[in-house]
Design a protein around this motif. Structure first.
Motif, PDB file in Angstrom:
ATOM      1  N   VAL A   1       0.868  -1.097  -0.114  1.00  7.10           N
ATOM      2  CA  VAL A   1       0.032   0.095  -0.205  1.00  7.10           C
ATOM      3  C   VAL A   1       0.931   1.279   0.008  1.00  7.10           C
ATOM      4  O   VAL A   1       1.984   1.317   0.510  1.00  7.10           O
ATOM      5  N   LEU A   2       0.422   2.287  -0.614  1.00  6.37           N
ATOM      6  CA  LEU A   2       1.234   3.365  -0.913  1.00  6.37           C
ATOM      7  C   LEU A   2       0.186   4.665  -0.655  1.00  6.37           C
ATOM      8  O   LEU A   2      -0.896   4.804  -1.127  1.00  6.37           O
ATOM      9  N   SER A   3       0.359   5.619   0.172  1.00  2.00           N
ATOM     10  CA  SER A   3      -0.419   6.756   0.682  1.00  2.00           C
ATOM     11  C   SER A   3       0.263   7.931   0.072  1.00  2.00           C
ATOM     12  O   SER A   3       1.652   8.224   0.177  1.00  2.00           O
ATOM     13  N   ILE A   4      -0.161   8.852  -0.640  1.00  3.82           N
ATOM     14  CA  ILE A   4       0.545  10.156  -1.291  1.00  3.82           C
ATOM     15  C   ILE A   4      -0.384  11.322  -0.674  1.00  3.82           C
ATOM     16  O   ILE A   4      -1.640  11.281  -0.903  1.00  3.82           O
ATOM     17  N   GLY A   5       0.400  12.361  -0.392  1.00  7.32           N
ATOM     18  CA  GLY A   5      -0.186  13.620   0.004  1.00  7.32           C
ATOM     19  C   GLY A   5       0.617  14.576  -0.289  1.00  7.32           C
ATOM     20  O   GLY A   5       1.617  14.641  -0.946  1.00  7.32           O
ATOM     21  N   PRO A   6       0.493  15.986   0.358  1.00 12.06           N
ATOM     22  CA  PRO A   6      -0.672  16.088   1.307  1.00 12.06           C
ATOM     23  C   PRO A   6      -1.974  16.698   0.402  1.00 12.06           C
ATOM     24  O   PRO A   6      -1.941  17.546  -0.636  1.00 12.06           O
ATOM     25  N   VAL A   7      -3.007  16.136   1.122  1.00 12.01           N
ATOM     26  CA  VAL A   7      -4.306  16.527   0.468  1.00 12.01           C
ATOM     27  C   VAL A   7      -4.843  18.040   0.804  1.00 12.01           C
ATOM     28  O   VAL A   7      -5.058  18.729  -0.077  1.00 12.01           O
ATOM     29  N   GLN A   8      -4.303  18.484   1.977  1.00 10.60           N
ATOM     30  CA  GLN A   8      -4.532  19.974   2.229  1.00 10.60           C
ATOM     31  C   GLN A   8      -3.798  20.945   1.387  1.00 10.60           C
ATOM     32  O   GLN A   8      -4.495  21.853   0.761  1.00 10.60           O
ATOM     33  N   ASP A   9      -2.589  20.805   0.869  1.00 10.59           N
ATOM     34  CA  ASP A   9      -2.014  21.599  -0.194  1.00 10.59           C
ATOM     35  C   ASP A   9      -2.733  21.490  -1.477  1.00 10.59           C
ATOM     36  O   ASP A   9      -2.908  22.391  -2.278  1.00 10.59           O
ATOM     37  N   PHE A  10      -2.982  20.273  -2.003  1.00 10.90           N
ATOM     38  CA  PHE A  10      -3.312  20.232  -3.305  1.00 10.90           C
ATOM     39  C   PHE A  10      -5.079  20.427  -3.588  1.00 10.90           C
ATOM     40  O   PHE A  10      -5.295  20.624  -4.508  1.00 10.90           O
ATOM     41  N   ILE A  11      -5.615  20.481  -2.565  1.00  9.92           N
ATOM     42  CA  ILE A  11      -7.013  20.429  -2.707  1.00  9.92           C
ATOM     43  C   ILE A  11      -7.677  21.445  -1.937  1.00  9.92           C
ATOM     44  O   ILE A  11      -8.322  22.174  -1.992  1.00  9.92           O
ATOM     45  N   ALA A  12      -7.564  21.337  -0.447  1.00 16.32           N
ATOM     46  CA  ALA A  12      -8.174  22.229   0.487  1.00 16.32           C
ATOM     47  C   ALA A  12      -7.830  23.701   0.488  1.00 16.32           C
ATOM     48  O   ALA A  12      -8.775  24.574   0.705  1.00 16.32           O
ATOM     49  N   ALA A  13      -6.575  23.771   0.122  1.00 17.03           N
ATOM     50  CA  ALA A  13      -6.161  25.372   0.225  1.00 17.03           C
ATOM     51  C   ALA A  13      -6.506  26.016  -1.224  1.00 17.03           C
ATOM     52  O   ALA A  13      -5.712  25.509  -2.389  1.00 17.03           O
ATOM     53  N   ALA A  14      -7.443  26.723  -1.466  1.00 14.58           N
ATOM     54  CA  ALA A  14      -7.879  26.960  -2.644  1.00 14.58           C
ATOM     55  C   ALA A  14      -8.645  28.532  -2.444  1.00 14.58           C
ATOM     56  O   ALA A  14      -9.527  28.633  -1.581  1.00 14.58           O
TER      57      ALA A  14
END
Length: 706
Positions: free
Chosen positions: A7-20
């Motif tokens: 399993v591989l998890s890639i982030g950060p979700v905050q930087d790429f999605i939430a911050a807008a």
């Protein structure tokens, strides 16, 4: 050959999605994270891995800068079949390198575009520091069991290891820079912009930077990204892939109404469209969305046009934002658009030489739809083999494709659709239809998958309705809050499989309504809201009905029959009141009687009233509770039927609607909810009216033709 579960998890979700701050930031960040994850999945597939999540055809694993390419989640699960002696850590590093490489291609493409437009715009040192320290990788692997029945145990152990790995994060020493402003999107990193007060016009207008706005490497890539560096020609000035603004989404019903109002109104809109097409400075595009008017909707708001013209007049102050970079020809075009918009929105008078159509101002409210699958973990845990998981994953991928089509069919814009997650912008008049269609599609596709209790996955949908001038980050939070509310319930039986609709007016208290999904035709929350909205549109409800309903609810607020404490309190009040009546009757303390009423008759009437109150005003029995429920329902029905329709047939139809919609209204809580539903429905009705166009325009055309 040795097999592993990986399993591989890639982030950060905050930087790429939430911050807008802009819809393009949100959409491109979501798409970029998906492409980065897709690059890692493709590498795993090429190097001996057999993907479980995501389970896509090989051609859909190819990374693409096309905006509507398939989305994948940022967690990858795969079965690795490696030659004996080969360490899975090697493949793990290759997957991470592929993801990092994909990110750097997009980031470099954005920087090249900025450099071509303005040499020295980006701080190279800060840029290089941030580019290499953006992505986060967490991975784990365990030996693949030989027995199929041991697969679930291995997967649970693997996910436990991944959770442990995430809790032991690697932190690099922060590299702060004195006197450098932070990014305006999240405040986590320093800005890479060197000369925001000396931007060339083309770059300023492409970026749509607000006054004082700063961007880090991730923010700049989201704002200017779209093409990878290896796809760009030398010195290319890329045309950015556009994404509709929330203003354009909100006003879509109004534009559809222009189209419905006749050829003359559409001709005026086409003239505005031609000006916008010839002048790319005054309105950004919408890409392949909204062909009727593929431009930012702010040029159809008179107040926004005035604001842009005013910014030009204040051109000496370069800190006012991108608007000050407009030129004199741009302002002339805006003035021409303003005259055309006035014709569409306002009503003319006898002195008017041009025809005015009176369509009113476009809608400013829009909907953010956030959906998520229920019981997904439990259903996944009941699958016993990798093959079952792959089939389940393929169904989720199919739903993601259908979800994108559903949102587009309902005049919305899909931000992200991967697996059981959906994030989209929708006009108010279509958001409930889209929500039900998504719920139905999800349930149908996954109906053959059950958890240990025999329950199939369902889709909880949250809809947040807000004003297009409110900060996007606030509305995103409201949308996620609505999705959480949709999953929550008053009890275990009531939780999940819900629809939550939250309205956030610019002033006043938010309205939040939640209910479990009901089968179509069973007067569920979405159907009731649409029915109330239709009644508003048909003038079958008075405008004040909702607020009158709130007052009615307050009248019944203290009539609580569920609490023993309230029952006792009310019985004590009744006892005291009736005893006082008896006392007055016995003492003949009745003054100012009419001449034709004797004292004896008055005393008798008072005694009868007291006895009736004493015997019948109790609230402890189930019979009295039912009587109270009947009174509340009757009062609510009376209030809604108070406004008469013009014809008997319409009155009868309204009566049938009201009786069906009032089912279950029997308490203070349900009356309050009904009032909130009617208020919310009135907001929906505004957009439904606009989408139908204006009979004023049509009648004027017919009158002149005759």
């Amino acid at each position: 050959m040795t097999s592993y579960l990986y399993v591989l998890s890639i982030g950060p979700v905050q930087d790429f999605i939430a911050a807008a701050r802009r819809t393009r930031d949100l959409w491109f960040g979501s798409n970029l994270l998906s492409e980065i994850s897709k690059a890692a999945a493709k590498k795993i597939d090429e190097e001996g891995g057999h993907l479980i999540f995501p389970n896509l055809e090989k051609e859909k694993l190819v990374t693409s800068s096309y905006p509507d390419s398939s989305n994948v989640a940022n967690i990858i699960l795969a079965e690795l079949n490696l030659p004996n002696g080969k360490d899975p850590a090697d493949l793990n590093e290759q997957a991470k390198a592929a993801a990092q490489g994909e990110w750097e291609k997009y980031a470099k493409g954005a920087k090249i575009l900025a450099k071509n437009l303005s040499e020295g715009f980006v701080d190279e040192n800060i840029w290089n520091e941030q580019i290499n320290d953006v992505l986060e990788f967490y991975s784990a692997w365990v030996p693949m069991p030989q027995k199929k029945e041991d697969y679930q145990k291995a997967r649970k152990r693997l996910m436990g290891l991944l959770a442990g790995r995430k809790s032991t994060r690697n932190f690099l020493q922060a590299k702060g820079h004195a006197f450098i402003p932070k990014s305006s999107l999240d405040g986590a990193r320093e800005s890479v912009i060197l000369k925001d007060d000396e931007l060339p016009k083309e770059l300023a207008l492409k970026m749509r930077l607000q006054a004082g706005e700063q961007l880090c490497a991730v923010g700049l890539t989201k704002r200017l990204g779209g093409k990878r560096a290896d796809e760009m020609a030398e010195g290319e000035k890329t045309v950015l892939e556009a994404f509709p603004s929330v203003v354009r989404v909100a006003m879509d019903p109004w534009i559809r109404g222009v189209k419905q109002s006749g050829d003359e109104t559409m001709m005026v809109l086409d003239n505005i469209k031609r000006i916008c097409k010839s002048n790319g400075n005054i309105a950004s595009g919408t890409g392949e969305h909204y062909p009727d008017f593929p431009f930012d909707g702010q040029v159809l708001h008179l107040s926004r046009i005035t604001s842009m013209i005013k910014a030009y007049e204040e051109v000496h102050n370069r800190k006012k934002g991108w608007n000050v970079y407009l030129s004199e020809p741009d302002i002339k075009d805006l003035a021409a658009i303003r005259n055309l918009v006035l014709r569409l929105q306002k009503k003319g008078d006898e002195k008017s030489k041009e025809k005015f159509f009176g369509l009113g101002e476009p809608e400013r409210y829009y909907a953010i739809l956030v959906a998520d699958g229920d019981r997904m973990g439990k259903v996944i845990s009941t699958r016993e083999t990798p093959e079952e998981h792959r089939f389940f994953s393929a169904r989720l991928a199919r739903f993601a494709e259908i979800a994108r089509k559903v949102v587009e069919k309902h005049n919305g814009c899909m931000v992200y659709s991967g697996g059981d997650d959906v994030l989209a912008f929708l006009p108010l008049d279509t958001c409930l239809y889209a929500a039900r269609r998504l719920h139905y599609a999800f349930g149908t596709l996954l109906s053959n998958f059950q958890d240990d209790n025999g329950k199939s996955p369902t889709l909880s949908v949250g809809i947040a309705i807000g004003h297009s001038m409110e900060p996007l980050e606030d509305l995103l939070k409201f949308g996620r809050d609505a999705e959480k509310a949709a999953k929550a319930g008053k009890s275990i039986i009531d939780e999940r499989d819900g629809l939550a609709v939250h309205l956030y007016p610019r002033s006043g208290t938010p309205i939040k309504i939640r209910e479990k999904w009901r089968p179509k035709g069973k007067a569920g929350l979405d159907e009731r809201l649409l029915a109330w909205a239709e009644m508003h549109c048909n003038d079958e409800l008075p405008d004040s009905a909702a607020y009158d309903m709130h007052e009615l609810a307050e009248d019944y607020k203290e009539w609580d029959v569920s609490s023993e404490e309230k029952k006792k309190e009310r019985r004590d009040l009744i006892d005291a009141y009736t005893k006082q009546l008896f006392k007055f009757a016995e003492m003949h303390c009745i003054d100012d009687l009419p001449d034709d009423v004797s004292r004896e008759n008055a005393v008798r009437d008072v005694r009868e009233l007291a006895e009736y109150c004493y015997k019948n005003w109790g609230v402890s029995s189930e019979e009295k509770k039912k009587e109270l429920e009947h009174l509340i329902a009757a009062d609510a029905a009376r209030l809604l039927k108070r406004k008469k329709s013009s014809s008997k047939s319409k009155e009868d139809l309204k009566k049938d609607k009201i009786e069906r919609l009032l089912m279950g209204v029997d308490s203070y809580e349900t009356v309050s909810r009904l009032a909130n539903e009617i208020i919310l429905a009135r907001r929906l009705a505004n957009t439904m009216r606009q989408a139908k166009g204006n009979t004023y325009a049509k009648s004027q055309i017919l009158e002149e033709a005759s």
